[in-house]
Scaffold this motif. Structure first.
Motif, PDB file in Angstrom:
ATOM      1  N   ALA A  29       0.832  -1.204   0.000  1.00 44.32           N
ATOM      2  CA  ALA A  29       0.000   0.000   0.000  1.00 44.32           C
ATOM      3  C   ALA A  29       0.866   1.254   0.000  1.00 44.32           C
ATOM      4  O   ALA A  29       1.963   1.279   0.549  1.00 44.32           O
ATOM      5  CB  ALA A  29      -0.922  -0.005   1.218  1.00 44.32           C
ATOM      6  N   GLY A  53      -4.107  -2.489  -2.576  1.00 41.27           N
ATOM      7  CA  GLY A  53      -3.429  -1.831  -1.472  1.00 41.27           C
ATOM      8  C   GLY A  53      -3.952  -0.444  -1.164  1.00 41.27           C
ATOM      9  O   GLY A  53      -3.792   0.055  -0.041  1.00 41.27           O
ATOM     10  N   SER A  70      -6.133  -0.200   1.774  1.00 43.86           N
ATOM     11  CA  SER A  70      -5.409  -0.085   3.040  1.00 43.86           C
ATOM     12  C   SER A  70      -4.959   1.352   3.274  1.00 43.86           C
ATOM     13  O   SER A  70      -4.968   1.846   4.417  1.00 43.86           O
ATOM     14  CB  SER A  70      -4.187  -1.012   3.035  1.00 43.86           C
ATOM     15  N   THR A  71      -4.555   2.018   2.182  1.00 46.50           N
ATOM     16  CA  THR A  71      -4.168   3.430   2.288  1.00 46.50           C
ATOM     17  C   THR A  71      -5.333   4.246   2.832  1.00 46.50           C
ATOM     18  O   THR A  71      -5.182   5.062   3.750  1.00 46.50           O
ATOM     19  CB  THR A  71      -3.746   3.979   0.911  1.00 46.50           C
TER      20      THR A  71
END
Length: 397
Positions: A201, A321, A324-325
């Motif tokens: 991420a 990812g 997730s960021t």
């Protein structure tokens, strides 16, 4: 002449009006008179009939009913015959019966491929009734250390097929692929051998600069990547988006349950930035898909955004990812409650208490969260650092 002719010891020859002659054994069991056919005179000789009658008398002496014993024997024979179905045949029938309810073709393909690669070479041609722990372990042990996720899913598939076979009468006894209280004693827990690999991420502080680079390109993959980041959705959800799912008036994108991992319809609030992308794509619309692929009437390839990241020389990142960021940003840069961010990601809820609490979709709160995220995605690092605070009226009680 029609009638019953006794041979002694309960054995009779019964002559019907038609002249047909049949051996029967007459006896008392638990106070009830019963009569058991032993076969016709054309097939069973007197000597054979006397032998069968002697066997019946032995069963009676042991307290067993000859008729019920014969039924049990016939059932065992039928079970053995049915068990002649191979594991591969059982697996193929199971998949055919269940694939209608499975989410997509890829899921079916995974079942077929893993069984064909790892299971069929070991016991695919063996009777499904003969599969034991030793055979299951022969498949799983070589994979458990190096391909733990594959091995775990394969174990579940074998267990499901054997359960189906038992329900259909093709096998009996314990399921040798069962984990709890069984294989868990023979194989180490997944957590002990499998390292969790998270999707790479982008640190949220770099999002603004990254998005500025993405917006320099006008290719469909770039537009899709910007959209997937702004909406915090999955690759499959974005590339599968169709125009009939978009409500421009109410600024909502409704993803049907069939395309959501949690199998529940998900409404995504569309920010001004996300709507601008949709308006741009609408001007060049060529199919029902919002983000069309190279071929007519096909959606964008699920590899297109990854290839775009490669061209950006950011191959260390994954599209997934960015979820997730977003999640890290929401936790560290806003004071929105955890459940608001989780619902924005359309995560399934495993906790029953939390599931009951989250009966609604917190849509208006999610809209404010996504508006904050969109602003952050358009903010360069030098302008960042501020925490987005949720107004008191938006708080979850």
């Amino acid at each position: 002449m029609p009638g019953k002719y006794a041979d002694g010891g309960g054995l009779y020859l019964v002559v019907a009006d038609s002249g047909a002659k049949t051996w029967v054994f007459r006896y008392m069991f638990l106070g009830k008179r019963r009569e058991m056919g032993l076969g016709t005179l054309q097939v069973i000789t007197l000597k054979e009939a006397r032998s069968k009658a002697a066997d019946c008398r032995k069963l009676l002496a042991d307290g067993q009913d000859p008729i019920e014993d014969r039924k049990a024997t016939m059932f065992r024979i039928a079970l053995e015959a049915a068990s002649a179905i191979t594991f591969k045949e059982a697996a193929e029938t199971y998949i055919k019966a269940h694939k209608v309810g499975w989410r997509n073709a890829k899921h079916i393909q995974q079942w077929e491929n893993t069984l064909a690669t790892y299971v069929y070479p070991v016991f695919g041609q063996l009777s499904v009734g003969s599969i034991d722990v030793g055979l299951v372990m022969k498949v799983l042990e070589p994979l458990w250390q190096t391909k733990t996720e594959t091995a775990s899913r394969l174990r579940g598939r074998i267990e499901a097929i054997l359960d189906w076979a038992a329900a259909r009468g093709y096998r009996s006894g314990e399921n040798p692929a069962r984990w709890r209280g069984h294989l868990q004693n023979l194989l180490p827990r997944r957590a002990k051998v499998q390292r969790v690999q998270h999707h790479k991420a982008l640190p949220y502080a770099e999002t603004g600069a990254f998005m500025q680079e993405v917006r320099k390109s006008d290719v469909v993959a770039a537009k899709a990547l910007e959209f997937v980041i702004l909406t915090a959705t999955r690759t499959s959800e974005t590339i599968g988006a169709t125009w009939d799912e978009i409500d421009f008036k109410n600024k909502v994108w409704t993803i049907p349950a069939s395309r959501i991992k949690a199998s529940r319809e998900h409404k995504v609030p569309l920010t001004a930035e996300a709507l601008a992308i949709l308006e741009a794509m609408k001007e060049t619309r060529v199919s029902d898909y919002v983000f069309p692929g190279g071929r007519a009437k096909n959606p964008l390839s699920n590899m297109a955004m990854l290839k775009f990241l490669d061209r950006m020389e950011r191959s260390e990142l994954t599209v997934h990812g960015f979820r997730s960021t977003f999640r890290d940003w929401a936790a560290e840069q806003t004071n929105f409650p955890r459940e608001v961010a989780e619902m924005a990601l359309a995560h399934a809820v495993s906790d029953k208490v939390e599931a009951a609490y989250r009966r609604g979709d917190l849509f208006e709160k999610r809209r404010k969260l996504m508006e904050g995220w969109a602003r952050y995605c358009h903010t360069l690092p030098s302008e960042g650092g501020k925490i987005l605070k949720m107004k008191k009226k938006d708080a979850v009680s």
